[in-house]
Design an enzyme around this catalytic site. Structure first.
Site, PDB file in Angstrom:
ATOM      1  NE  ARG A  98     -17.395 -38.517   7.796  1.00  0.00           N
ATOM      2  CZ  ARG A  98     -18.383 -38.198   7.648  1.00  0.00           C
ATOM      3  NH1 ARG A  98     -19.245 -38.339   6.611  1.00  0.00           N
ATOM      4  NH2 ARG A  98     -19.057 -37.289   8.750  1.00  0.00           N
ATOM      5  CE1 TYR A  99     -14.061 -37.656  12.041  1.00  0.00           C
ATOM      6  CE2 TYR A  99     -16.335 -37.896  11.707  1.00  0.00           C
ATOM      7  CZ  TYR A  99     -15.137 -37.185  11.692  1.00  0.00           C
ATOM      8  OH  TYR A  99     -15.402 -35.934  11.077  1.00  0.00           O
ATOM      9  NE  ARG A 120     -27.674 -37.602   8.101  1.00  0.00           N
ATOM     10  CZ  ARG A 120     -27.404 -37.152   9.077  1.00  0.00           C
ATOM     11  NH1 ARG A 120     -28.527 -36.868   9.805  1.00  0.00           N
ATOM     12  NH2 ARG A 120     -26.272 -37.463   9.662  1.00  0.00           N
ATOM     13  CG  ASP A 280     -22.272 -30.062   5.644  1.00  0.00           C
ATOM     14  OD1 ASP A 280     -21.097 -29.604   5.774  1.00  0.00           O
ATOM     15  OD2 ASP A 280     -23.187 -30.722   6.108  1.00  0.00           O
ATOM     16  CG  ASP A 317     -18.592 -32.998   8.329  1.00  0.00           C
ATOM     17  OD1 ASP A 317     -17.491 -33.672   8.071  1.00  0.00           O
ATOM     18  OD2 ASP A 317     -19.300 -33.154   8.927  1.00  0.00           O
TER      19      ASP A 317
END
Length: 354
Positions: A98-99, A120, A280, A317
């Site tokens: 992603r980064y 997850r 999250d 995040d």
């Protein structure tokens, strides 16, 4: 002694309602939530982590992290299966890129304890998600061809579920890639299975210096003598730097006194507090969510009470794969006539010129 054998701990994990109810006095809501929650997210509890739970206290901070509650069965409109969009940034199986400069490598679907707030939970404990040697080869080839990748983060499940030989092979392969600058290992085993930190494991890690291990203590009660000794072994025998990332969790660590004690204890055993994560937006997590305004208030309360080495960075995040952003209290007030006005951690205003 079997208790100190990590493989015995894994083989004797508590996984059923009958096993759990024989060890813990469950409330009716915990009992009723267990079977329903187990349909979407497996239950696993190492005997060691079970020993940290108060069997009579439903508000025990360890118990809340490990045992399903009714809130987990409800899904709010903002909650999604993959809040960080890891799957949509997955060029090969097990790799999230992603980064630009770093990639996460998912190496195992197994954990000693399945945390109820897990980001997850869609895939950990699912044997279909088990990465195989062929997947590892494809991942390594991807890392070799993507020269902008400077860091690889080994994650899971828990990567320390792998054998020493497997870890040694993976680390050797990564170290041969010239553009990779550093390797991180993210593991919760110092918290939930500290006996996994064996002399043999540390010997493997020490041959691949430098390495960074990021662990996941959320509450001071988790820093036991055995956990502290495992961290000392990682640092002294494994020659690794150990950091910690916590999650801000309602009813567990959502006050400054608990976090102050946690941060002090982490530093005392050799761990640098690294991140404090806003929970999250994974489905079933709203029972753990602390409002961000409260999180920033807590960070303000910690500022000035503890030195910088004791303080993590509070981050969110962003849901949808936007990456991490810092959540910082506002100290800047205004600029007027070339003077800048700030308030300190006590709310007292100060003026500076530059």
């Amino acid at each position: 002694m079997a208790w100190l054998d990590w493989k015995w701990q894994m083989q004797n994990r508590i996984q059923t309602l009958d096993e759990l109810s024989s060890k813990v006095t469950l409330t009716e809501s915990e009992r009723s939530a267990f079977s329903e929650a187990n349909r979407v997210f497996s239950f696993s509890l190492s005997p060691y982590y079970l020993s940290l739970i108060d069997p009579e206290d439903p508000d025990c901070p360890i118990r809340k992290q490990a045992i399903p509650r009714p809130e987990e069965l409800l899904r709010k409109p903002n909650e999604v299966e993959d809040p960080l969009a890891e799957e949509s940034h997955m060029p090969v199986k097990g790799v999230t890129h992603r980064y630009p400069d770093r990639a996460l490598w998912y190496l195992s679907h197994v954990c000693a304890v399945y945390c109820r707030f897990c980001t997850r939970k869609r895939k950990v404990s699912d044997s279909l998600e088990t990465p195989h040697r062929s997947d590892w080869e494809l991942a390594l080839e991807y890392f070799r061809t993507q020269k902008e990748i400077r860091e690889v983060i080994l994650s899971g499940g828990d990567p320390l579920t792998l054998s020493e030989n497997q870890l040694d092979w993976i680390l050797k392969e990564l170290k041969t890639i010239p553009h990779i600058n550093q390797i991180r290992i993210h593991t919760r085993y110092p918290v939930t299975l500290p006996m996994r930190i064996t002399d043999e494991l540390c010997e493997v890690l020490s041959t691949h210096f430098p390495l960074f291990v990021v662990t996941h203590f959320n509450h001071p009660k988790e820093i036991t003598e055995l956990a502290a000794s495992s961290i000392e072994k990682l640092i002294k025998k494994g020659h690794v730097m150990v950091l910690n990332q916590s999650v801000l969790l309602k009813g567990i660590n959502d006050n400054s006194k608990v976090l102050e004690e946690l941060n002090y204890r982490l530093v005392k055993v050799g761990i640098k507090p690294y991140y404090l994560h806003q929970c999250d937006e994974v489905y079933g997590s709203h029972g753990f969510v602390v409002p961000m305004e409260r999180g920033m208030q807590i960070m303000t309360e910690l500022r000035g009470k503890q030195s910088g080495i004791c303080q993590p960075l509070y981050v969110k995040d962003l849901t949808g794969g936007g990456g991490k952003v810092p959540l910082t209290p506002q100290y800047y007030i205004e600029e007027k006539d070339g003077k800048y006005k700030f308030q300190n951690y006590r709310g007292i205003p100060f003026e500076v010129s530059h």
